[in-house]
Design an enzyme around this catalytic site. Structure first.
Site, short mmCIF file in Angstrom:
data_model
loop_
_atom_site.label_atom_id
_atom_site.label_comp_id
_atom_site.label_asym_id
_atom_site.label_seq_id
_atom_site.Cartn_x
_atom_site.Cartn_y
_atom_site.Cartn_z
N PHE A 22 62.99 10.62 -44.62
CA PHE A 22 62.29 10.63 -43.33
C PHE A 22 61.39 11.86 -43.20
CE2 PHE A 22 63.36 12.42 -38.92
CZ PHE A 22 62.16 11.99 -38.34
N ILE A 23 61.95 13.05 -43.26
CA ILE A 23 61.14 14.26 -43.01
C ILE A 23 60.22 14.53 -44.19
CG2 ILE A 23 61.26 16.76 -42.62
CD1 ILE A 23 63.89 16.24 -41.03
N ILE A 68 68.20 16.98 -57.80
CA ILE A 68 68.20 18.45 -57.70
C ILE A 68 69.50 19.07 -58.23
CG2 ILE A 68 66.53 18.63 -55.80
CD1 ILE A 68 69.04 19.04 -53.93
N TYR A 155 79.11 19.37 -43.71
CA TYR A 155 77.64 19.40 -43.71
C TYR A 155 77.13 20.74 -43.19
CZ TYR A 155 72.87 18.45 -42.14
OH TYR A 155 71.52 18.53 -41.91
N LYS A 159 74.87 23.95 -45.09
CA LYS A 159 73.62 24.55 -44.61
C LYS A 159 73.78 26.05 -44.43
CE LYS A 159 71.10 20.83 -44.49
NZ LYS A 159 69.95 20.67 -45.38
N VAL A 185 65.93 15.84 -35.28
CA VAL A 185 64.55 15.40 -35.50
C VAL A 185 64.48 13.87 -35.34
CG1 VAL A 185 62.58 15.53 -37.05
CG2 VAL A 185 64.40 17.26 -37.19
N VAL A 199 71.01 9.14 -33.90
CA VAL A 199 71.25 8.39 -32.66
C VAL A 199 70.01 7.63 -32.16
CG1 VAL A 199 70.95 10.47 -31.22
CG2 VAL A 199 72.21 8.54 -30.32
#
Ligand code: NAD
Length: 325
Positions: A22-23, A68, A155, A159, A185, A199
């Site tokens: 998406f991003i 990656i 998660y 980060k 986002v 959501v």
């Protein structure tokens, strides 16, 4: 305001990881529209080639299918690159609660691989996706960089560890890294069809299918919903920011919060649909409220988001209406 003042030195080459997501796909599209050269890396785990199909015919765009977690892939992808915009990761707090260990290799080792490759290949700046989830159990609002709580999910921990690596690579090895803590986002191409969808697209999909939407909790939890174009702006400006931004992480949001019930009400009225939601138990790992203080990004990155929630939301819903099949 916005991206009008963003101009890259000629000959700049970008590597976007997670480019089929998406991003990442939205960042690639913006760069190609600006006439920049882009290499795109993705293992197509949650991303889809369909997200970048219009870019594949551009002579400025090169797609590499790769992972990656493989250091050779990262080294090869970083060759000749000026700026890395690292978006590849497994998202979703609830999935990380179910499968914590795949987050370790994918998000932590994968990002460390990317940083190391960027260092070896002489990349000028390494911009990477962090997350508002690093604020964890801190109840303080608004969220301010440097005032994090304890992580509530694997998660979030991945980060946080990415940010520690970025700080180390900047200070000790001299790779200039900038972390962007995205807050919820949303926008065109965000996947509505996965059980782990965010959501907004999940609610749109439910309404379109004639199903009832499910709220985890009573719907009074709030989020600083951030339109995709603001996130693109943050990434581009981070490439050009001054040295004082290096080694730091920045809140990327609009700086306003809405409850899920408010968001759903607006969604129903804009789509012209109305359906009683179903209320489910709260989900572990979720934070109750989220609101960003974006002054650090304004000051050090020149970030000046153009889209408030409502203008972004209208654009996003229009896109889903036009692209629903
Ligand atoms: P997405 O799932 O749409 O995109 C992630 C992309 O990374 C996918 O295309 C996937 O195939 C790719 N990928 C995953 N693991 C990979 C690997 N090992 N090798 C190569 N490619 C791999 O998710 P998104 O919403 O676009 O998120 C992009 C980044 O932003 C992620 O780092 C995510 O954690 C972060 N983020 C997103 C949000 C949000 O609201 N969407 C909020 C905070 C942070």
């Amino acid at each position: 305001m916005g991206m009008r003042d963003v101009v890259f030195p000629s000959g700049s080459v970008f590597l976007v990881t997670g480019a089929a997501g998406f991003i990442g796909s939205n960042i690639c599209e913006a760069l190609i529209d600006m006439g920049c050269r882009v290499r795109a890396l993705d293992n197509l785990s949650t991303g889809r080639l369909g997200n970048i199909k219009t870019l594949l015919s551009s002579a400025l765009f090169e797609f590499v299918e790769g992972d990656i977690t493989e250091s050779e892939v990262c080294l090869h992808a970083c060759r000749g690159v000026t700026y890395v915009l690292h978006q590849a990761a497994l998202g979703s707090v609830p999935r990380s609660m179910e499968f914590p260990l795949i987050y370790e290799s994918n998000n932590i080792a994968g990002t460390a691989n990317m940083m190391d490759a960027a260092l070896r290949q002489g990349v000028k700046r390494f911009v990477y996706a962090s997350s508002s989830s690093v604020y964890g159990d801190s109840a303080e609002l608004p969220k301010i960089e440097g005032r994090e709580g304890a992580e509530l999910s694997p998660y979030a921990l991945t980060k946080k560890i990415n940010e520690e690596y970025a700080s180390l690579y900047t200070r000790v090895f001299g790779l200039p890294c900038i972390g962007l803590r995205y807050f919820n986002v949303f926008g065109r191409r965000q996947d509505p069809n996965s059980q782990y969808s965010a959501v907004i697209p999940k609610f749109i999909a439910a309404l379109k299918r004639g199903e009832r939407v499910e709220f985890y909790g009573d719907g009074t939890q709030s989020r600083d919903f951030t339109y995709i174009d603001n996130v693109i702006e943050a990434n581009l400006k981070a490439c050009l920011a001054g040295k004082e931004a290096d080694g730091k992480a920045f809140n990327i949001a609009f700086g306003q919060r809405f409850t899920l019930l408010e968001m759903y009400g607006l969604m129903c009225s804009l789509l012209g649909l109305e359906r009683e939601p179903r209320f489910m138990p709260e989900r572990p790992g979720d934070v109750k409220h989220s609101l960003a203080d974006i002054s650090r990004a304004r000051t050090l990155l020149g970030y000046d988001p153009s889209y408030d929630f409502e203008s972004g939301f209208r654009a996003a819903l229009e896109w889903y209406n036009d692209n629903w099949s």
